[in-house]
Design an enzyme around this catalytic site. Structure first.
Site, PDB file in Angstrom:
ATOM      1  N   SER A 370       3.269   1.756   4.870  1.00 44.28           N
ATOM      2  CA  SER A 370       4.591   1.681   5.333  1.00 44.28           C
ATOM      3  C   SER A 370       4.642   0.063   5.501  1.00 44.28           C
ATOM      4  O   SER A 370       4.118  -0.462   6.290  1.00 44.28           O
ATOM      5  CB  SER A 370       4.750   2.270   6.675  1.00 44.28           C
ATOM      6  OG  SER A 370       6.194   2.054   7.275  1.00 44.28           O
ATOM      7  N   ARG A 371       5.727  -0.309   4.511  1.00 46.95           N
ATOM      8  CA  ARG A 371       5.888  -1.857   4.712  1.00 46.95           C
ATOM      9  C   ARG A 371       7.163  -2.281   5.804  1.00 46.95           C
ATOM     10  O   ARG A 371       7.106  -3.427   6.034  1.00 46.95           O
ATOM     11  CB  ARG A 371       6.436  -2.265   3.402  1.00 46.95           C
ATOM     12  CG  ARG A 371       5.624  -1.824   2.004  1.00 46.95           C
ATOM     13  CD  ARG A 371       5.955  -2.506   0.662  1.00 46.95           C
ATOM     14  NE  ARG A 371       5.208  -1.912  -0.303  1.00 46.95           N
ATOM     15  CZ  ARG A 371       5.451  -0.879  -0.974  1.00 46.95           C
ATOM     16  NH1 ARG A 371       6.763  -0.265  -0.958  1.00 46.95           N
ATOM     17  NH2 ARG A 371       4.528  -0.452  -2.069  1.00 46.95           N
ATOM     18  N   VAL A 372       7.697  -1.449   6.413  1.00 45.68           N
ATOM     19  CA  VAL A 372       8.567  -1.777   7.453  1.00 45.68           C
ATOM     20  C   VAL A 372       8.409  -1.130   8.538  1.00 45.68           C
ATOM     21  O   VAL A 372       8.401  -1.825   9.841  1.00 45.68           O
ATOM     22  CB  VAL A 372      10.257  -1.195   6.972  1.00 45.68           C
ATOM     23  CG1 VAL A 372      11.194  -1.564   8.008  1.00 45.68           C
ATOM     24  CG2 VAL A 372      10.448  -1.941   5.671  1.00 45.68           C
TER      25      VAL A 372
END
Length: 511
Positions: A370-372
């Site tokens: 999950s990049r955010v």
């Protein structure tokens, strides 16, 4: 010949009114463009005689059949049909509508099952809408967006702890057939109960029985009170499957524009890409990689780019997207999966090997990211799950290599035993989502080694005893966690001691 006075008065009044109407009437002649159908296929048609038609304009055929103009060739127009073509024949008239396809939006659609055009599928009568909006809209500009700051809890420990999702994020759910992709999406919807999140489930190209089961599950768990369902099933025209995700997004944007948080599940975009490939090949568009047209990337990017968290001056609403995509033989490098991975803000990958072993949800932590959402994760999670992702991935690799060795040192054996208990904790049956305090109770106990001396077969039972600890014994801590406050060392120690008491009591009962 004399006219009776009463008749004369009646005639005078009548002619006077006629004269007034004629004076007020403003004759506005309109040009009606009528073309002719030259060819009808299973899901498309070709039309001549409409030289001024615009791209993606809605066209009206006989018997209330609708179509979208996609190909604008010099001599004819390629039209995608949104209804069955059984009643159309070559030579039929077709008229321009001078408008884009629009869909109904509003509060009245909550709890309803509709098709992408807005027609009801649940047998509960016609849909009354607050307004109608075009199915396509430009995404919010950069200056109209705000950072993703609020978490979207799925109720699944392995995701909320290791692959957190934020409101306004786009998180791809990826995996082979029958690995539990839809189950994760449905659990996420069920977990939004009483959290002021409007949910929209969009079924694209799914079997009727599968869609009916999802709707029944939503109804049984009370999720239809805050969920709308948009359906373009597998036997629907490909044109309907093509517009379905855009229609669902338009419905979600209505609530987002009013300052509400929205979750949209696209199940799935692989079927959407296939329907668009079918239409493109029928319309004689040149195929590219894996026979998909070159603009399929743009098609999905302009859809998912509409997911965002709006600035406070625009109400501060958010639209979170959970697109689902199907892989074949775990091929993540196929055209559609790589496209979607590059568009989204992370992916949850489901492994068929884990699924076959009964490790559900079958999330492959090493391939998921999950990049955010990590920036939105509650501080209480970070305190207990900070190093857990890396250590869990290392455990999986260590377990694989340990099969080739008969002699293992004590440290390695201890690592394997701890990892197996962590994996057992991350198992979670469908429809049994956990609240944030319940997850924190279990994760704190797991990080402190409370389960280390317990038998694997008892882990699930022990978890049921430990999960309610925060809500029952420490309600003030439970509220503080939800408010975004950190857990102190004393707080964690109190939770661990309460968990150890539960384990001791369970052990005595077993004895």
């Amino acid at each position: 010949m004399t006219i009776h006075p009463d008749i004369q008065i009646l005639l005078d009044n009548t002619f006077s009114k006629f004269g007034g109407v004629l004076e007020q009437h403003d004759f506005d002649p309109r040009l009606i463009e009528i073309g002719k159908v030259t060819y009808v296929g299973r899901s498309h048609a070709r039309v001549s005689g409409l030289p001024n038609v615009q791209s993606e304009e809605l066209l009206q055929f006989p018997n209330h059949v609708l179509g979208l103009a996609l190909n604008l060739d010099p001599d004819e127009v390629g039209v995608v049909l949104l209804d069955p073509s059984d009643q159309l024949t070559a030579g039929d008239e077709v008229r321009r509508t001078h408008r884009l396809l629009d869909v109904p939006v509003g509060e009245s659609l909550i709890g309803r099952v509709i098709d992408p055009v807005g027609r009801p599928l649940d047998g509960h009568g016609p849909v009354s809408a607050a307004e109608r909006r075009p199915y396509e809209r430009d995404p919010a500009s950069i200056t109209d967006r705000s950072p993703v700051t609020v978490p979207l809890q799925t109720g699944l420990k392995v995701i909320d702890a290791l692959i957190p999702i934020g409101r306004g994020q786009r998180e791809l759910i990826l995996g082979d057939r029958q690995t539990g992709k839809t189950a994760i999406a449905i659990d996420t919807i069920l977990n939004q109960k009483n959290k002021n999140v409007i949910c929209i489930y969009c079924a694209i190209g799914q079997r009727n029985t599968a869609v009916a089961k999802v709707i029944d599950d939503l109804r049984k768990h009370g999720a239809l009170d805050y969920t709308a369902v948009v359906v373009a099933e597998s036997d629907a025209p490909p044109g309907l499957q093509f517009v379905a995700p855009y229609a669902a997004t338009t419905l979600g944007e209505y609530f987002m524009d009013r300052g509400q948080d929205v979750l949209v599940v696209y199940d799935d975009l692989t079927s959407h890409a296939r329907s668009y490939r079918e239409l493109s090949l029928l319309l004689r568009r040149p195929p590219g990689r894996e026979a998909f047209p070159g603009d399929i990337f743009y098609l999905h990017s302009r859809l998912l780019e509409r997911s965002t968290h709006l600035h406070e001056r625009l109400g501060g609403g958010s639209l979170t997207a959970l697109p689902v995509a199907e892989t074949e033989a775990q091929n993540l490098s196929a055209y559609i999966p790589t496209n979607l991975i590059s568009i989204t803000d992370g992916q949850i990958y489901l492994s068929p090997q884990l699924f076959q072993k009964g490790i559900l949800p079958a999330v492959d932590v090493g391939r998921s990211v999950s990049r955010v959402g990590g920036k939105t994760q509650l501080p209480a999670y970070r305190a207990v799950a900070g190093d857990l992702r890396l250590s869990y991935s290392q455990f999986e690799e260590l377990e694989t290599f340990s099969r080739f060795s008969s002699r293992l040192d004590e440290e390695t054996l201890a690592t394997l035993e701890r990892g197996r208990r962590v994996r057992e904790i991350f198992k979670q049956p469908q429809y049994q989502t956990l609240s944030v305090p319940q997850q924190i109770s279990v994760l704190v106990a797991m990080a402190a080694g409370v389960f280390d001396e317990s038998d694997l077969k008892h882990i699930r039972t022990l978890e049921e005893f430990i999960a309610p600890i925060l809500e029952t014994d420490f309600p003030h801590l439970s509220e503080a966690i939800l408010e975004g406050k950190k857990l102190t060392d004393d707080d964690q120690q109190a939770i661990v001691e309460a968990a150890q008491k539960q384990v001791s009591q369970f052990t005595q009962d077993q004895a």
